[in-house]
Every structure is written in structure tokens, then in C-alpha cells.
Design a protein around this motif. Structure first.
Motif, PDB file in Angstrom:
ATOM      1  N   THR A  35       0.792  -1.066   0.054  1.00  0.00           N
ATOM      2  CA  THR A  35       0.048   0.132  -0.026  1.00  0.00           C
ATOM      3  C   THR A  35       0.826   1.378  -0.136  1.00  0.00           C
ATOM      4  O   THR A  35       0.220   2.625   0.248  1.00  0.00           O
TER       5      THR A  35
ATOM      6  N   VAL B 109       5.021   2.362  -4.255  1.00  0.00           N
ATOM      7  CA  VAL B 109       5.292   1.537  -5.353  1.00  0.00           C
ATOM      8  C   VAL B 109       3.946   0.744  -5.584  1.00  0.00           C
ATOM      9  O   VAL B 109       3.477   0.839  -6.559  1.00  0.00           O
TER      10      VAL B 109
ATOM     11  N   SER C 164      -3.017  -5.828   1.512  1.00  0.00           N
ATOM     12  CA  SER C 164      -2.188  -5.264   2.797  1.00  0.00           C
ATOM     13  C   SER C 164      -2.440  -6.238   3.995  1.00  0.00           C
ATOM     14  O   SER C 164      -3.190  -7.211   4.049  1.00  0.00           O
ATOM     15  N   ARG C 165      -1.729  -5.919   5.089  1.00  0.00           N
ATOM     16  CA  ARG C 165      -1.958  -6.772   6.441  1.00  0.00           C
ATOM     17  C   ARG C 165      -3.346  -6.445   7.017  1.00  0.00           C
ATOM     18  O   ARG C 165      -3.804  -7.486   7.526  1.00  0.00           O
TER      19      ARG C 165
ATOM     20  N   THR D  45       5.962  -4.863  -1.383  1.00  0.00           N
ATOM     21  CA  THR D  45       5.957  -4.747   0.334  1.00  0.00           C
ATOM     22  C   THR D  45       7.507  -4.468   0.534  1.00  0.00           C
ATOM     23  O   THR D  45       8.378  -4.690   0.004  1.00  0.00           O
ATOM     24  N   LYS D  46       7.619  -3.846   1.933  1.00  0.00           N
ATOM     25  CA  LYS D  46       8.866  -3.479   2.552  1.00  0.00           C
ATOM     26  C   LYS D  46       9.619  -4.871   2.266  1.00  0.00           C
ATOM     27  O   LYS D  46       9.284  -5.849   2.736  1.00  0.00           O
TER      28      LYS D  46
HETATM   29  N1  LIG Z   1       9.901   4.031  -3.125  1.00  0.00           N
HETATM   30  C1  LIG Z   1      10.619   3.657  -4.146  1.00  0.00           C
HETATM   31  O1  LIG Z   1      10.878   4.528  -4.981  1.00  0.00           O
HETATM   32  C2  LIG Z   1      11.098   2.190  -4.453  1.00  0.00           C
HETATM   33  C3  LIG Z   1      11.805   2.111  -5.573  1.00  0.00           C
HETATM   34  C4  LIG Z   1      12.407   0.636  -5.839  1.00  0.00           C
HETATM   35  C5  LIG Z   1      12.004  -0.284  -5.061  1.00  0.00           C
HETATM   36  N2  LIG Z   1      11.210  -0.129  -3.995  1.00  0.00           N
HETATM   37  C6  LIG Z   1      10.895  -1.127  -3.137  1.00  0.00           C
HETATM   38  O2  LIG Z   1       9.453  -1.286  -3.068  1.00  0.00           O
HETATM   39  C7  LIG Z   1       8.949  -1.819  -1.942  1.00  0.00           C
HETATM   40  C8  LIG Z   1       7.737  -1.018  -1.589  1.00  0.00           C
HETATM   41  O3  LIG Z   1       8.154   0.403  -1.124  1.00  0.00           O
HETATM   42  P1  LIG Z   1       7.301   1.447  -0.818  1.00  0.00           P
HETATM   43  O4  LIG Z   1       8.112   2.676  -0.468  1.00  0.00           O
HETATM   44  O5  LIG Z   1       6.045   1.491  -1.724  1.00  0.00           O
HETATM   45  O6  LIG Z   1       6.577   1.103   0.649  1.00  0.00           O
HETATM   46  P2  LIG Z   1       7.330   0.390   2.017  1.00  0.00           P
HETATM   47  O7  LIG Z   1       6.947   1.190   2.945  1.00  0.00           O
HETATM   48  O8  LIG Z   1       8.677   0.000   1.966  1.00  0.00           O
HETATM   49  O9  LIG Z   1       6.320  -0.944   2.224  1.00  0.00           O
HETATM   50  C9  LIG Z   1       4.917  -0.927   2.407  1.00  0.00           C
HETATM   51  C10 LIG Z   1       4.232  -2.312   2.361  1.00  0.00           C
HETATM   52  O10 LIG Z   1       5.098  -2.911   3.195  1.00  0.00           O
HETATM   53  C11 LIG Z   1       4.031  -3.943   4.009  1.00  0.00           C
HETATM   54  N3  LIG Z   1       4.707  -4.067   5.198  1.00  0.00           N
HETATM   55  C12 LIG Z   1       5.751  -3.621   6.055  1.00  0.00           C
HETATM   56  N4  LIG Z   1       6.265  -4.057   6.830  1.00  0.00           N
HETATM   57  C13 LIG Z   1       5.564  -5.362   6.702  1.00  0.00           C
HETATM   58  C14 LIG Z   1       6.037  -6.531   7.471  1.00  0.00           C
HETATM   59  N5  LIG Z   1       6.501  -6.648   8.703  1.00  0.00           N
HETATM   60  N6  LIG Z   1       5.064  -7.629   7.249  1.00  0.00           N
HETATM   61  C15 LIG Z   1       4.217  -7.433   6.140  1.00  0.00           C
HETATM   62  N7  LIG Z   1       4.072  -6.539   5.437  1.00  0.00           N
HETATM   63  C16 LIG Z   1       4.801  -5.475   5.612  1.00  0.00           C
HETATM   64  C17 LIG Z   1       3.019  -2.712   4.508  1.00  0.00           C
HETATM   65  O11 LIG Z   1       1.973  -3.283   4.766  1.00  0.00           O
HETATM   66  P3  LIG Z   1       0.560  -2.625   5.274  1.00  0.00           P
HETATM   67  O12 LIG Z   1      -0.215  -2.254   3.785  1.00  0.00           O
HETATM   68  O13 LIG Z   1      -0.385  -3.673   6.110  1.00  0.00           O
HETATM   69  O14 LIG Z   1       1.104  -1.335   5.879  1.00  0.00           O
HETATM   70  C18 LIG Z   1       2.956  -1.993   2.952  1.00  0.00           C
HETATM   71  O15 LIG Z   1       2.017  -2.691   2.268  1.00  0.00           O
HETATM   72  C19 LIG Z   1       9.977  -1.808  -0.727  1.00  0.00           C
HETATM   73  O16 LIG Z   1      10.687  -3.168  -0.681  1.00  0.00           O
HETATM   74  C20 LIG Z   1      11.109  -0.933  -1.450  1.00  0.00           C
HETATM   75  O17 LIG Z   1      12.480  -1.094  -1.189  1.00  0.00           O
HETATM   76  C21 LIG Z   1      10.907   1.123  -3.586  1.00  0.00           C
END
Ligand SMILES: NC(=O)c1ccc[n+]([C@@H]2O[C@H](COP(=O)([O-])OP(=O)(O)OC[C@H]3O[C@@H](n4cnc5c(N)ncnc54)[C@H](OP(=O)(O)O)[C@@H]3O)[C@@H](O)[C@H]2O)c1
Length: 219
Positions: free
Chosen positions: A8, A11, A30-31, A68-69
Motif C-alpha cells: 500500500t 510503489v 495489505s496486512r 512490500t517493504k
Molecule cells: N519507493 C521507491 O521509490 C522504491 C523504488 C524501488 C523499489 N522499492 C521497493 O519497493 C517496496 C515498497 O516500497 P514502498 O516505498 O512503496 O513502501 P514500503 O513502506 O517499503 O512498504 C509498504 C508495504 O509493506 C508492508 N509491510 C511493511 N512491513 C511489513 C511486515 N513486517 N509484514 C508484512 N508486510 C509489511 C506494508 O503493509 P501494510 O499495507 O499492512 O501497511 C505495506 O503494504 C520496498 O521493498 C522498496 O524497497 C521502492
């Protein structure tokens, strides 16, 4: 196509919206089945958008995007459920970033293993394909956005050639990635994830996330 987007954050939001614009039906997972950010995303994306738990989204999707993270990805995919992932292409965009000691982050896995391989090992019946993790979100779905008139190179890896080709044709090319280098099996994800420390350093120095990587080939 019906697609499950797990995540959520920015990304999941960006990828989900781009998939809707391309005519797909998307369920964001999502969770919590009633996650507020997912509800906002659904409200902005019309009748082809829906939300649910990670399991709801994975059951819905013919293809799954893991947004997801990194440190929570195995947990999130576990909640999605092995049966809901079996036989499906799982496009893995996550990065194994460890921010516990602040900036710049380190990687919690690398060199001889990768998060993508850990996911593949944990869910052996899924078809994990690593791609798009090396650029900021807006550029993932619009390769030409980082610099007008120029496009970078995208990498892809995964154990099945057919799955890599499917992701390239269905998603990377429509999002403008004309130059895709196929790194072969999923051990290629080690190199793709290890680009991140350099990505972060470039960003810290330039304060501009709108860039991509370009491979300039010799003759
Ligand atoms: N931001 C960027 O520009 C970018 C670029 C390239 C790659 N990425 C990668 O893409 C992924 C997503 O990045 P983001 O910035 O959109 O968001 P994020 O904050 O890294 O991830 C958010 C998501 O991760 C879930 N999550 C977090 N902790 C968790 C846990 N302990 N157990 C299960 N689910 C968990 C959250 O669940 P809930 O919905 O329940 O809160 C949420 O849906 C990451 O791995 C990041 O490194 C990001």
C-alpha cells in the motif's frame, strides 16, 4: 488480466494505478483488509480497483506484484498464502534495505543470496521475476520520465525464461522499457539488489530521484 498488488506504499499505489490505466483489474493487498491507504487508492481508481488482505489480493490475481517493504516481504507473502501464489508469476520489486542504522541503508542480504531468491525458496511453486527495483516509482511505469528524450536500461531475472519474457512483453515494454537486459536465472537478482546502495548514494548527492541506469554497449 486480474492482478494482485501486494503493498500500500508509493510503489503499490503507482504500479496499481498504471495497471488500471492499462486496462487490468487490480486488487491491492495489505496486512489489513480495510487499510486506509488502499481505500484511498481504490477511491481514486474506479471500478477496476479493489482492496483486501494480502491473501485476498493474491487469490484474486493471475499475476502478483510484490511491492512490500523488503524486511516484511516474506511475512507479507506468507500471509498471501502459498496456495494463492502457486503457479503464478510474482513480479518482485522489493529491496532488502536495512535502515536500522540510519542513512545510507545497508542490505540485509546480498552478494551470495538475494531477497528474490529467498522468496523463490520460500514459495517454490511461484514463478518469481525480479525487475523494476532499480528506479524510483514514477520511472518504473514511464521509462522516459527521468530525462526527456532518453531512456535507461532495465534488468530482469528469474528462473523461467517464459516468465521473464511474459513480464517484459506485458509490463516492461508498455511502460516504455525498450532496452531490457535479461540477466537470466534468479541469481541475477543479487546484482540487481546490490545496485541499491549506489542508487541511494547518487540520490544523497544529487537530491534527484528521477534517474535511471543506462548500459552503453561497445561494438
Ligand atoms: N519507493 C521507491 O521509490 C522504491 C523504488 C524501488 C523499489 N522499492 C521497493 O519497493 C517496496 C515498497 O516500497 P514502498 O516505498 O512503496 O513502501 P514500503 O513502506 O517499503 O512498504 C509498504 C508495504 O509493506 C508492508 N509491510 C511493511 N512491513 C511489513 C511486515 N513486517 N509484514 C508484512 N508486510 C509489511 C506494508 O503493509 P501494510 O499495507 O499492512 O501497511 C505495506 O503494504 C520496498 O521493498 C522498496 O524497497 C521502492
Amino acid at each position: 488480466m486480474k492482478i494482485g498488488v501486494l503493498g500500500t506504499g508509493v510503489v503499490g499505489n503507482t504500479i496499481g494505478s498504471a495497471l488500471i490505466r492499462a486496462g487490468h483489474e487490480v486488487r491491492m493487498g495489505s496486512r489489513s483488509a480495510t487499510n486506509e491507504k488502499a481505500a484511498q487508492w481504490v477511491a481514486q481508481n474506479g471500478s477496476a480497483a479493489s482492496q483486501g488482505s494480502f491473501a485476498d489480493a493474491a487469490a484474486f490475481g493471475e499475476v502478483i506484484f510484490n511491492c512490500t517493504k523488503g524486511e516484511g516481504s516474506l511475512e507479507a507473502l506468507g500471509q498471501a498464502g502459498e496456495n494463492n501464489l502457486a503457479g503464478k508469476v510474482v513480479v518482485d520489486i522489493s529491496n532488502p534495505l536495512d535502515f536500522s542504522k540510519g542513512m545510507p541503508p545497508s542490505l540485509f542480504v546480498g552478494n551470495t543470496d538475494s531477497l528474490a531468491e529467498q522468496i523463490q525458496k520460500a514459495f517454490p511453486q511461484s514463478r518469481v521475476v525480479k525487475t523494476l527495483n532499480i528506479v524510483t516509482t514514477a520511472v518504473m511505469v514511464d521509462a522516459g520520465l527521468s530525462a526527456p528524450g532518453e531512456k535507461g536500461t532495465m534488468f530482469i531475472s528469474g528462473n523461467e525464461e517464459e516468465a521473464r519474457q511474459f513480464v517484459t512483453e506485458q509490463f516492461l515494454k508498455p511502460w516504455g522499457w525498450d532496452d531490457v537486459i535479461d540477466l537470466g536465472d534468479l541469481t541475477g537478482a543479487r546484482a540487481m539488489e546490490m545496485i541499491l546502495p549506489l542508487w541511494v548514494r547518487v540520490y544523497m548527492q544529487t537530491q534527484n530521484p528521477m534517474f535511471s541506469w543506462k548500459i552503453v554497449r561497445g561494438k
